[in-house]
Scaffold this motif. Structure first.
Motif, PDB file in Angstrom:
ATOM      1  N   ALA A 190      -4.829   8.841  16.069  1.00  0.00           N
ATOM      2  CA  ALA A 190      -6.124   9.464  16.369  1.00  0.00           C
ATOM      3  C   ALA A 190      -6.181  10.146  17.729  1.00  0.00           C
ATOM      4  O   ALA A 190      -7.022  11.008  17.946  1.00  0.00           O
ATOM      5  CB  ALA A 190      -7.231   8.417  16.271  1.00  0.00           C
ATOM      6  N   TRP A 191      -5.291   9.769  18.666  1.00  0.00           N
ATOM      7  CA  TRP A 191      -5.435  10.348  20.008  1.00  0.00           C
ATOM      8  C   TRP A 191      -5.290  11.863  20.068  1.00  0.00           C
ATOM      9  O   TRP A 191      -5.931  12.514  20.888  1.00  0.00           O
ATOM     10  CB  TRP A 191      -4.514   9.656  21.033  1.00  0.00           C
ATOM     11  CG  TRP A 191      -3.054   9.955  20.867  1.00  0.00           C
ATOM     12  CD1 TRP A 191      -2.163   9.235  20.151  1.00  0.00           C
ATOM     13  CD2 TRP A 191      -2.336  11.061  21.411  1.00  0.00           C
ATOM     14  NE1 TRP A 191      -0.936   9.816  20.199  1.00  0.00           N
ATOM     15  CE2 TRP A 191      -1.000  10.946  20.971  1.00  0.00           C
ATOM     16  CE3 TRP A 191      -2.687  12.140  22.231  1.00  0.00           C
ATOM     17  CZ2 TRP A 191      -0.020  11.865  21.313  1.00  0.00           C
ATOM     18  CZ3 TRP A 191      -1.700  13.061  22.570  1.00  0.00           C
ATOM     19  CH2 TRP A 191      -0.397  12.919  22.118  1.00  0.00           C
ATOM     20  N   PRO A 192      -4.468  12.493  19.161  1.00  0.00           N
ATOM     21  CA  PRO A 192      -4.318  13.941  19.315  1.00  0.00           C
ATOM     22  C   PRO A 192      -5.636  14.708  19.191  1.00  0.00           C
ATOM     23  O   PRO A 192      -5.816  15.724  19.846  1.00  0.00           O
ATOM     24  CB  PRO A 192      -3.365  14.309  18.168  1.00  0.00           C
ATOM     25  CG  PRO A 192      -2.619  13.082  17.881  1.00  0.00           C
ATOM     26  CD  PRO A 192      -3.572  11.975  18.107  1.00  0.00           C
ATOM     27  N   MET A 193      -6.549  14.208  18.372  1.00  0.00           N
ATOM     28  CA  MET A 193      -7.834  14.895  18.223  1.00  0.00           C
ATOM     29  C   MET A 193      -8.593  14.900  19.556  1.00  0.00           C
ATOM     30  O   MET A 193      -9.082  15.933  20.002  1.00  0.00           O
ATOM     31  CB  MET A 193      -8.649  14.191  17.142  1.00  0.00           C
ATOM     32  CG  MET A 193     -10.087  14.598  17.181  1.00  0.00           C
ATOM     33  SD  MET A 193     -10.690  15.321  15.689  1.00  0.00           S
ATOM     34  CE  MET A 193     -11.297  13.917  14.809  1.00  0.00           C
ATOM     35  N   THR A 194      -8.663  13.718  20.186  1.00  0.00           N
ATOM     36  CA  THR A 194      -9.328  13.634  21.482  1.00  0.00           C
ATOM     37  C   THR A 194      -8.626  14.516  22.501  1.00  0.00           C
ATOM     38  O   THR A 194      -9.256  15.193  23.306  1.00  0.00           O
ATOM     39  CB  THR A 194      -9.324  12.176  21.984  1.00  0.00           C
ATOM     40  OG1 THR A 194      -9.593  11.331  20.890  1.00  0.00           O
ATOM     41  CG2 THR A 194     -10.351  11.976  23.064  1.00  0.00           C
ATOM     42  N   PHE A 195      -7.294  14.506  22.433  1.00  0.00           N
ATOM     43  CA  PHE A 195      -6.499  15.329  23.338  1.00  0.00           C
ATOM     44  C   PHE A 195      -6.917  16.795  23.233  1.00  0.00           C
ATOM     45  O   PHE A 195      -7.190  17.452  24.229  1.00  0.00           O
ATOM     46  CB  PHE A 195      -5.006  15.184  22.969  1.00  0.00           C
ATOM     47  CG  PHE A 195      -4.098  16.153  23.658  1.00  0.00           C
ATOM     48  CD1 PHE A 195      -3.545  15.846  24.891  1.00  0.00           C
ATOM     49  CD2 PHE A 195      -3.796  17.376  23.078  1.00  0.00           C
ATOM     50  CE1 PHE A 195      -2.702  16.745  25.526  1.00  0.00           C
ATOM     51  CE2 PHE A 195      -2.960  18.281  23.713  1.00  0.00           C
ATOM     52  CZ  PHE A 195      -2.409  17.962  24.943  1.00  0.00           C
ATOM     53  N   ARG A 196      -6.987  17.287  21.992  1.00  0.00           N
ATOM     54  CA  ARG A 196      -7.325  18.698  21.797  1.00  0.00           C
ATOM     55  C   ARG A 196      -8.706  19.037  22.314  1.00  0.00           C
ATOM     56  O   ARG A 196      -8.912  20.065  22.952  1.00  0.00           O
ATOM     57  CB  ARG A 196      -7.291  19.019  20.303  1.00  0.00           C
ATOM     58  CG  ARG A 196      -5.925  19.328  19.824  1.00  0.00           C
ATOM     59  CD  ARG A 196      -6.042  20.170  18.598  1.00  0.00           C
ATOM     60  NE  ARG A 196      -4.754  20.728  18.263  1.00  0.00           N
ATOM     61  CZ  ARG A 196      -4.517  21.409  17.168  1.00  0.00           C
ATOM     62  NH1 ARG A 196      -5.502  21.605  16.313  1.00  0.00           N
ATOM     63  NH2 ARG A 196      -3.334  21.897  16.936  1.00  0.00           N
ATOM     64  N   ILE A 197      -9.645  18.153  21.997  1.00  0.00           N
ATOM     65  CA  ILE A 197     -11.026  18.431  22.408  1.00  0.00           C
ATOM     66  C   ILE A 197     -11.122  18.438  23.929  1.00  0.00           C
ATOM     67  O   ILE A 197     -11.724  19.318  24.537  1.00  0.00           O
ATOM     68  CB  ILE A 197     -11.965  17.392  21.779  1.00  0.00           C
ATOM     69  CG1 ILE A 197     -12.037  17.649  20.284  1.00  0.00           C
ATOM     70  CG2 ILE A 197     -13.349  17.444  22.400  1.00  0.00           C
ATOM     71  CD1 ILE A 197     -12.613  16.519  19.498  1.00  0.00           C
TER      72      ILE A 197
END
Lengths: 317, 345
Positions: A190-197
């Protein structure tokens, strides 16, 4: 030439003759107003939203349930002696509100105790992903250039893994499903989504004049990043984190249902749904009650996320 | 006849001393998809203590890029400085380490931005932001920094500073915001203050107040002030010297009165003629014909030649150097004599 201009002096005298403009309110002595920041505005706004009030009451009840399940039920489902196989799949009654499951255990007590794992998994995974993804996104967005490219490509690799399949794979590697491995599997995916945002928000904030101005007035990189950019970029991350929290809870249930997540005798809603599935047609209660709790919990967090998003986004006000 | 009164030395500080800040043959390029944009092509100017230099030019003339190069806040890449020196008290800042550079930035050379609303951080109180200067660079405690912030807000004449120190930028009017920006920039008593179009976002009455405030602060602290603007009207009263920029070059350097009285470059003359004047009311306002040059495809020879009423054949073939007219004055026009004579009428 002179005949073409009579209008000009007239307006000029009118402007001169008019009384001086009244003092701006800000020059009034003793002008004190409570400071209105983004956060206090948002809080003011939130308190008036039925969506927020409803979801926060639900969440409060769930959190109390997770912390002190004994307040809600006198039966301790972790104690095997409370289960009687002879009463398996008993329908709901005054003594056992949600009836009994396949092993003759009280469904209500198990559902209450199941909240703990769901809430722990949801909150911990959310915090971990927000911290890891947020920090990496902040670094990538701020550094830009090669650092950003490398970090973004690595993130895209993680993005390419389908979430449930990826979690199955990770949990298969560990061989044991428990709270820790489930949280790890979810966080890794799940971390990549937060990373992108976060990265996108940082890139937007970085080019704002106040960041350039802060730099021109001598602020160093660390200061720019954490003091000037982060507070202005963190809003979308908070919003997504709130919505993700509900997603993690349902993902935990899904993994447990598939048999790779939390394992009996630990109690989670996913485990209960999974256990009740084979005899669903004979007794629907053991499956439907935890499923209902799960739905309501996920709904509560998603509603909270919506309310927070609306409150933090001035354009939607 | 035009040189007699221009021979006076600029201001205190004088020509004999080393300048506080010297920009010397500065070139700045940006690499873009379309090619290399030469935004600044050999700009030189000096600033002495207590002096106000106005840098005048339209958008794209390179005036802001020069300022950003001085501050060291250009994003490199895409920007590049292939030649040139920026000497601050004799040391070339372009050769300093990042560490040494950031010691100068904000403390010894500070900058004010055009739009104070976007230049102030929306999520912090103004007191916090002004106080940050003292907390970061002077290691002051929160309470002392706050006290200093109130003092500074008083100094830039923000009414009821004590109450307003807890307010957020959006709660201030445009003029007050610019005052806060000024308070932040003068917090650490810089030796050079660069104001990049400080009044462009403000209405005319407030413009005058801000200019007056800047002039006053400068007198109090004797700092060097670089005033970047596209508005000739704004600088007339406060500036000592003026540098007019066009297409990344300085086209005229002079004392401010000289430019106003007798411009020596067709571009400065055009700018002056396009200011509305009371005595010419009713007549059509002069406008410089044509468009500013495309920095990707500069015209050959003198960059101003396509728009110039004084153009001769050699303007297209050969770029004019900065001709020295007197030692306080120079013009990058082959025909500066004709321009000067023309402006005497």
């Amino acid at each position: 030439m002179s005949e073409t201009t009579p209008a000009m002096p007239v307006t000029a005298t009118a402007a001169v003759g008019s009384p001086p403009p009244p003092l701006a309110p800000e020059t009034k002595p003793g002008y004190v107003e409570k400071p209105a920041s983004l956060w206090s505005d948002a809080w003011y706004d939130l308190r008036r939203r039925p969506l927020f009030i409803m979801s926060s009451i639900l969440i409060a009840v769930l959190v109390v349930m997770a912390l002190f399940p004994s307040l809600f039920t006198s039966i301790n489902p972790m104690d095997a002696t409370t289960c009687q196989l002879s009463t398996a799949r008993q329908p709901p009654s005054a003594a056992h509100w949600f009836g009994k499951d396949n092993l003759g255990c009280d469904v209500y007590a198990r559902t209450i105790y199941g909240a703990r794992i769901s809430i722990i998994v949801g909150i911990t995974t959310t915090i971990v992903t927000a911290m890891v993804g947020g920090l990496l996104g902040l670094i990538a967005g701020f550094a830009g250039g090669a650092t950003d490219s490398v970090m973004s490509r690595v993130t895209e690799i993680f993005f390419a893994i389908p979430s449930i399949l990826g979690a199955l794979l990770i949990l298969a590697v560990f061989r044991t499903g428990n709270v820790w491995t489930v949280m790890l599997a979810l966080a890794v995916l799940a971390w990549p989504m937060t990373f992108r945002i976060m990265r996108a928000a940082v890139i937007t904030a970085k080019s704002q004049d106040y960041v350039v101005a802060a730099r021109a007035l001598g602020a160093g990189s660390g200061r720019l990043m954490f003091r000037h950019i982060l507070p202005n970029a963190v809003t979308p991350v908070i919003v997504v984190a709130t919505i993700n929290l509900g997603m993690f809870i349902s993902a935990e249930a899904a993994l447990s249902f598939l048999g790779v997540g939390i394992q009996s005798p630990d109690i989670s809603w996913g485990v209960m749904i999974s256990d009740a599935r084979p005899r669903f047609l004979e007794a629907a209660g053991p499956l439907l009650f935890p499923a209902a709790f799960l739905s309501v919990t996920v709904l509560a967090f998603i509603m909270l996320g919506d309310a927070v998003r609306d409150a933090l986004d001035p354009k939607l006000r | 006849m035009m040189t007699t009164h221009t021979d006076v030395l600029p201001t205190e500080g004088g020509l004999g001393n080393t300048p506080l800040l010297a920009v010397d043959n500065l070139h700045v390029e940006f690499s873009t998809r379309q090619g290399v944009v030469k935004a600044v092509n050999g700009v030189s100017y000096d600033l002495y203590q207590g002096e106000t230099l106005a840098v005048l030019g339209e958008s794209g003339s390179g005036k802001s890029v020069t300022a950003q190069a001085i501050m060291g806040i250009l994003d490199m890449p895409p920007a590049r400085i292939p030649h040139g020196e920026i000497r601050f008290r004799g040391t070339d800042m372009l050769k300093l380490t990042d560490e040494a550079r950031s010691q100068i930035r904000g403390q010894r050379i500070a900058m004010i931005f055009q739009d104070a609303l976007s230049a102030l951080n929306p999520v912090f109180t103004v007191g916090w932001q002004i106080g940050e200067m003292f907390r970061v660079h002077r290691g002051m405690s929160k309470r002392d920094a706050q006290k200093k912030a109130i003092e500074l807000m008083d100094r830039v004449r923000i009414p009821a500073a004590k109450q307003r120190v807890h307010d957020y930028p959006h709660q201030f009017s445009g003029g007050m915001r610019q005052r806060i920006m000024i308070a932040m920039s003068i917090a650490l008593d810089p030796e050079v203050l660069i104001a990049d179009e400080p009044t462009t976002a403000l209405d005319v009455t407030v413009q005058a107040q801000i200019m007056e405030l800047l002039a006053e602060l400068q007198r109090e602290s004797n700092m060097g002030l670089i005033l970047i603007t596209h508005d000739l009207g704004v600088v007339a009263d406060v500036a000592d010297k003026i540098a007019v920029m066009y297409g990344g070059r300085i086209v005229e350097k002079a004392l401010v009165h000289d430019v106003y009285r007798t411009p020596a470059h067709p571009y400065s003359k055009g700018l002056l003629d396009s200011i509305p004047r009371v005595d010419l009311k009713g007549q059509e306002l002069y406008a410089i014909k044509g468009l500013p040059p495309n920095l990707l495809a500069m015209p050959p020879g003198c960059a101003f030649n396509p728009r110039c009423p004084y153009r001769q054949d050699n303007c297209v073939s050969e770029a004019p150097p900065l001709y020295e007219i007197s030692h306080t004055r120079s013009s990058a026009c082959h025909y500066w004599r004709e321009v000067l004579d023309g402006s005497h009428e």
